[in-house]
Enzyme design. Structure first.
Site, PDB file in Angstrom:
ATOM      1  N   GLY A 286      22.864  -2.796 -20.163  1.00  0.00           N
ATOM      2  CA  GLY A 286      23.658  -3.700 -19.340  1.00  0.00           C
ATOM      3  C   GLY A 286      23.831  -3.032 -17.993  1.00  0.00           C
ATOM      4  N   GLU A 287      25.047  -2.877 -17.574  1.00  0.00           N
ATOM      5  CA  GLU A 287      25.350  -2.220 -16.300  1.00  0.00           C
ATOM      6  C   GLU A 287      26.308  -1.070 -16.613  1.00  0.00           C
ATOM      7  OE1 GLU A 287      24.271  -2.456 -13.198  1.00  0.00           O
ATOM      8  OE2 GLU A 287      25.705  -0.860 -12.801  1.00  0.00           O
ATOM      9  N   SER A 288      25.805   0.154 -16.455  1.00  0.00           N
ATOM     10  CA  SER A 288      26.585   1.309 -16.924  1.00  0.00           C
ATOM     11  C   SER A 288      27.925   1.434 -16.199  1.00  0.00           C
ATOM     12  CB  SER A 288      25.776   2.602 -16.758  1.00  0.00           C
ATOM     13  OG  SER A 288      25.382   2.768 -15.414  1.00  0.00           O
TER      14      SER A 288
ATOM     15  N   CYS B 299      19.589   2.559 -22.688  1.00  0.00           N
ATOM     16  CA  CYS B 299      19.523   2.224 -21.259  1.00  0.00           C
ATOM     17  C   CYS B 299      20.875   2.491 -20.585  1.00  0.00           C
ATOM     18  CB  CYS B 299      19.031   0.794 -21.076  1.00  0.00           C
ATOM     19  SG  CYS B 299      18.368   0.525 -19.426  1.00  0.00           S
TER      20      CYS B 299
ATOM     21  N   ARG C 207      19.513   7.037 -12.487  1.00  0.00           N
ATOM     22  CA  ARG C 207      19.548   5.584 -12.705  1.00  0.00           C
ATOM     23  C   ARG C 207      18.401   4.888 -11.983  1.00  0.00           C
ATOM     24  NH1 ARG C 207      25.270   3.384 -11.189  1.00  0.00           N
ATOM     25  NH2 ARG C 207      24.430   1.534 -12.190  1.00  0.00           N
TER      26      ARG C 207
ATOM     27  N   ILE D 148      14.056  -1.937 -18.563  1.00  0.00           N
ATOM     28  CA  ILE D 148      14.635  -2.879 -17.592  1.00  0.00           C
ATOM     29  C   ILE D 148      15.542  -2.090 -16.639  1.00  0.00           C
ATOM     30  CG2 ILE D 148      16.013  -4.970 -17.261  1.00  0.00           C
ATOM     31  CD1 ILE D 148      15.408  -5.648 -20.245  1.00  0.00           C
ATOM     32  N   ARG D 149      15.100  -1.954 -15.392  1.00  0.00           N
ATOM     33  CA  ARG D 149      15.845  -1.130 -14.418  1.00  0.00           C
ATOM     34  C   ARG D 149      16.341   0.161 -15.101  1.00  0.00           C
ATOM     35  NH1 ARG D 149      17.908  -5.898 -14.090  1.00  0.00           N
ATOM     36  NH2 ARG D 149      19.983  -5.272 -14.732  1.00  0.00           N
TER      37      ARG D 149
ATOM     38  N   HIS E  34      14.927  -0.439 -24.453  1.00  0.00           N
ATOM     39  CA  HIS E  34      15.734  -1.357 -25.272  1.00  0.00           C
ATOM     40  C   HIS E  34      15.042  -1.705 -26.595  1.00  0.00           C
ATOM     41  CE1 HIS E  34      18.630  -2.882 -22.167  1.00  0.00           C
ATOM     42  NE2 HIS E  34      17.715  -2.391 -21.357  1.00  0.00           N
TER      43      HIS E  34
ATOM     44  N   GLU F  67      16.297  -3.007 -29.118  1.00  0.00           N
ATOM     45  CA  GLU F  67      16.876  -4.235 -29.688  1.00  0.00           C
ATOM     46  C   GLU F  67      16.200  -5.492 -29.147  1.00  0.00           C
ATOM     47  OE1 GLU F  67      17.990  -2.549 -27.227  1.00  0.00           O
ATOM     48  OE2 GLU F  67      19.040  -3.829 -25.799  1.00  0.00           O
TER      49      GLU F  67
HETATM   50  N1  GLN Z   1      20.287  -0.133 -14.233  1.00  0.00           N
HETATM   51  C1  GLN Z   1      21.329  -0.193 -15.199  1.00  0.00           C
HETATM   52  C2  GLN Z   1      22.395   0.878 -14.926  1.00  0.00           C
HETATM   53  O1  GLN Z   1      22.189   1.738 -14.148  1.00  0.00           O
HETATM   54  C3  GLN Z   1      20.796  -0.038 -16.622  1.00  0.00           C
HETATM   55  C4  GLN Z   1      19.902  -1.205 -16.937  1.00  0.00           C
HETATM   56  C5  GLN Z   1      19.853  -1.572 -18.377  1.00  0.00           C
HETATM   57  O2  GLN Z   1      20.705  -1.206 -19.183  1.00  0.00           O
HETATM   58  N2  GLN Z   1      18.888  -2.390 -18.712  1.00  0.00           N
HETATM   59  O3  GLN Z   1      23.434   0.834 -15.478  1.00  0.00           O
END
Ligand code: GLN
Length: 193
Positions: free
Chosen positions: A46-48, A78, A105, A134-135, A170, A172
């Site tokens: 997600g977004e850390s 992630c 990151r 993903i990113r 990921h 999952e």
């Molecule tokens: N770019 C996100 C972060 O820095 C991580 C991306 C992800 O969990 N798919 O939090």
């Protein structure tokens, strides 16, 4: 066995589905009290920054640290890996600060925001694992006692430190649940760290 999946933000539903398909009880942990009695914890992607901030606000950081100290397995995918790390490059705020790694990151570049690659993970055996990035972050350095489980293009993307597990990608989001099974095996045979 009951696995708590941190459900404040991010891809928690997919982890719950993966664990359930392996026959394990898995549930959304939205509050500190939801962590009581958990046999293991997954921190999703997600977004850390958001996950860390919400876990802090909801007083969930210390209960997860306590579970880790008690030898329960904790798995970060992630953003979850960033939340687990002791050091985040260029940032002063760390979240759980449990795993002796430095993470960078969004480290695979803009052109490659999201991609899938087959990677070898000897700990789970053949065939190669379909890793969805993903990113994604990667791990730039590890402390003593951290085992590197996989690399991709010379970057560390999967690590284990005792009862702590982290991957840049990921699992999952695929239907290959060997890493979830590996994590569950850690829950059955906890190792102190
Ligand atoms: N770019 C996100 C972060 O820095 C991580 C991306 C992800 O969990 N798919 O939090």
């Amino acid at each position: 066995m009951k696995i708590a999946v941190i459900a404040v933000q991010g891809a928690f539903r997919e982890h719950i589905a993966a664990l359930k398909s392996l026959g394990v009880e898995a549930y959304e942990a939205k509050w500190a009290r939801d962590l009581e009695g958990a046999d293991g914890v997954i921190i999703p992607g997600g977004e850390s920054t958001a996950i860390g901030k919400l876990m802090r606000e909801y007083d969930m950081l210390e209960p997860v640290r306590a579970l880790a100290r008690a030898g329960k397995p904790i798995y970060g995918t992630c953003a979850g890996m960033i939340v687990l790390a002791k050091r985040i490059e260029g940032e002063d705020t760390v979240h759980l600060g449990l795993m002796d790694v430095t993470v960078r990151r969004n480290s695979f570049g803009r052109q490659r925001e999201s991609f899938e690659a087959e990677i070898d993970i000897p700990a789970i055996g053949a065939p190669p694992f379909p890793a969805v990035f993903i990113r994604a972050p990667h791990i730039v350095s590890v402390g003593e006692g951290v085992e590197v489980l996989a690399t991709y293009e010379d970057r560390i993307v999967a690590v284990r430190q005792g009862n702590l597990l982290a991957t840049s990608f990921h699992p999952e989001l695929t239907d290959d649940y060997r890493l979830h099974q590996y994590f569950l095996n850690m829950a059955q045979a906890p190792v102190a760290h």
